[in-house]
Design an enzyme around this catalytic site. Structure first.
Site, PDB file in Angstrom:
ATOM      1  N   GLU A  61     -10.814  -1.631   3.761  1.00 29.41           N
ATOM      2  CA  GLU A  61      -9.465  -1.164   4.065  1.00 29.41           C
ATOM      3  C   GLU A  61      -9.220   0.189   3.387  1.00 29.41           C
ATOM      4  O   GLU A  61      -9.916   0.579   2.461  1.00 29.41           O
ATOM      5  CB  GLU A  61      -8.415  -2.178   3.595  1.00 29.41           C
ATOM      6  CG  GLU A  61      -8.480  -3.506   4.332  1.00 29.41           C
ATOM      7  CD  GLU A  61      -7.264  -4.375   4.083  1.00 29.41           C
ATOM      8  OE1 GLU A  61      -6.592  -4.745   5.062  1.00 29.41           O
ATOM      9  OE2 GLU A  61      -6.991  -4.698   2.903  1.00 29.41           O
ATOM     10  N   ASP A 116       0.795  -1.235   0.000  1.00 28.85           N
ATOM     11  CA  ASP A 116       0.000   0.000   0.000  1.00 28.85           C
ATOM     12  C   ASP A 116       0.827   1.284   0.000  1.00 28.85           C
ATOM     13  O   ASP A 116       1.800   1.402   0.754  1.00 28.85           O
ATOM     14  CB  ASP A 116      -0.881   0.063   1.247  1.00 28.85           C
ATOM     15  CG  ASP A 116      -1.782  -1.140   1.418  1.00 28.85           C
ATOM     16  OD1 ASP A 116      -1.731  -2.049   0.576  1.00 28.85           O
ATOM     17  OD2 ASP A 116      -2.520  -1.164   2.409  1.00 28.85           O
TER      18      ASP A 116
END
Length: 499
Positions: A223, A39
């Site tokens: 998320e 990420d």
């Protein structure tokens, strides 16, 4: 004071990055300095440069104890690696420094907020991850974790919700100088939700509201939330896990969700007017946005997916890259994405063809080839008003391999397919999207780098992203039609340095 754990990581990355050749990396997509990347974190503009942090396991090109890698850029295309910013070196983050964000403080320092993970042994022999929100303050290179960490823990989430799924804080500074932050949490019903927190100084935080509840509508857990204003609307983006498909809009597994509507500042609630996928391809997850000094909203995402994150070559020293940065806009009530305009500065060697007809076969054009390419196509029927059956654009191609974008106008379905790209894994290799087309007309822009392709449809109305690890010698591009297709083609090479 820099911990031994962080010093070790910095020494390792500085030593081992020298073993990676420039030509073994993407040309203009950001990739891990060494080891594993997932990420994007702390995507921000600070002291005249764009800062990008990222989930990072420097010691191995596979997922491991999470650090924060760090790099800076002046144009979002040419990146300079900086020393790793965070390492799992405290009791509250001993099992990982997970995703988070960054803002600039009034005194000129940069504030990072991240999720600290501590694995707690259970009586049955298993483990539960305790996830808390933590802070670090620094000068753009070195960061010191705050003594009061963690600043948010299980006492700061709604009653009955999970302390094991409380993560990914995205901070932003409000016009009045206060701070807001959204994070995700697993609700009592087992599905995801977005929580809002407020702070006067960035260091002391209080729970404000549940911004949006999933209630098992889009996947299960959510998320990487984001919340921003764009073209007179409020936009919320998150990444749902374990989705079920809804026609061609959402696909199985981990996806990305965009909600467009209104965020009520008083109640802290988001009122949805429209929902859609952010990327319709295979390899896209955990996007994060930034507002640039000139007011644009730019999105960057991990160009990978958890279900397909093991396709890399076995001897690679790095794994994980980001998408090309994308400018966002809202048109006709939906999200549009286009490559940042700075990408045009990399264009070289323009080749153009007008009114080329491809009929019942395959055509190759002189000068239309390469693996670092910006290719623009306009398609229309080549036989009066008679609409063709199929069109395919094939790239990263030789006598054995290719990846393809194909379009069937009678169904208005665009398909991205890498099953012939050289992969030996039984993973996801195809994905389809329903696109808008009238009488077989379609606009496609292909951004091709050494290990990826991003397909922008109808001026950014939809995007499909894919990674592939085909040998770089496979650099042919061809066009196929079942029926007759008329096409206009403009192609550029994309080069970051003068060659």
């Amino acid at each position: 004071m820099t911990s031994q754990t962080l010093r070790d990581a910095r020494r390792y990355e500085e030593t081992y990055e020298k073993r990676i050749k420039k030509e073994d990396r993407p040309e203009f997509h950001f990739s891990s300095r060494v080891g594993w990347l997932n990420d994007p974190n702390g995507f921000s503009y600070y002291q005249g440069k764009y800062h990008l942090f990222y989930q990072y396991h420097p010691y191995d090109p596979y997922w491991g104890p999470m650090h924060w890698g760090h790099a800076v850029s002046e144009d979002l295309l040419h990146w300079e690696y900086l020393p790793a910013a965070l390492a799992p070196d405290q009791p509250y983050d001993r099992d990982g420094c997970f995703s988070g964000s960054a803002v600039e403080l009034p005194d000129g320092r940069q504030l990072l907020m991240y999720t600290g993970v501590k694995r707690i042994p259970q009586a049955d022999g298993g483990f539960v991850d305790e996830q808390t929100q933590c802070l670090a303050v620094g000068d753009g290179i070195d960061y010191e974790k705050c003594e009061q960490n963690p600043v948010l823990d299980e006492k700061d989430i709604p009653e009955g919700c999970s302390r094991a799924d409380f993560r990914d804080p995205k901070m932003f500074r409000n016009e009045d100088g206060t701070y807001s932050m959204v994070a995700v949490n697993r609700a009592a019903d087992g599905s995801g939700q977005v929580l809002l927190y407020k702070s006067a100084d960035g260091f002391h935080w209080d729970f404000k509201s549940i911004v949006k509840e999933n209630k098992h509508r889009f996947g299960v857990m959510w998320e990487c939330p984001d919340l921003f204003k764009l073209d007179g609307k409020d936009v919320m983006i998150c990444s749902p896990m374990d989705m079920l498909p809804e026609g061609f809009e959402y696909h199985n597994g981990n996806g990305t969700l965009c909600l467009i509507g209104t965020f009520d500042e008083e109640t802290g609630k988001f009122h949805e007017e429209h929902h859609q996928t952010v990327d319709y391809g295979i390899d896209f997850y955990a996007p994060q946005t930034i507002r640039t000094p000139d007011g644009r909203i730019i999105l960057l995402a991990w160009m990978q997916n958890w279900d397909t994150a093991r396709l890399q070559l076995p001897d690679t020293a790095w794994f994980g890259q980001m998408t090309v940065p994308r400018e966002l806009s809202i048109r006709n009530g939906r999200l549009y994405e286009n490559p940042i305009r700075e990408l045009e500065s990399l264009r070289r060697n323009r080749v153009e063809y007008q009114d080329v007809t491809v009929a019942d076969g395959t055509v190759s054009l002189d000068g239309i080839n390469g693996r670092r390419v910006d290719l623009e196509l306009e398609l229309s029927p080549g036989d009066g008003q008679k609409v063709y059956e199929k069109f395919a654009l094939r790239f990263a191609q030789d006598d054995t391999y290719h990846t393809a974008v194909s379009f069937r106008p009678h169904e208005s379905i665009l398909k991205l397919d890498r099953k012939f790209s050289g992969s030996r894994r039984a993973a996801i290799h195809q994905r389809r999207s329903l696109v808008r087309s009238e009488n077989g007309k379609l606009k496609v822009r292909l951004i091709l780098d050494r290990f990826s392709a991003e397909v922008f449809v109808n001026d950014g109305e939809q995007v499909m992203t894919i990674t592939m690890y085909t040998d770089q010698a496979a650099d042919k591009i061809s066009f196929f039609a079942d029926g007759a297709v008329k096409m206009n083609v403009i192609k550029y090479d994309l080069i970051t340095d003068a060659e």
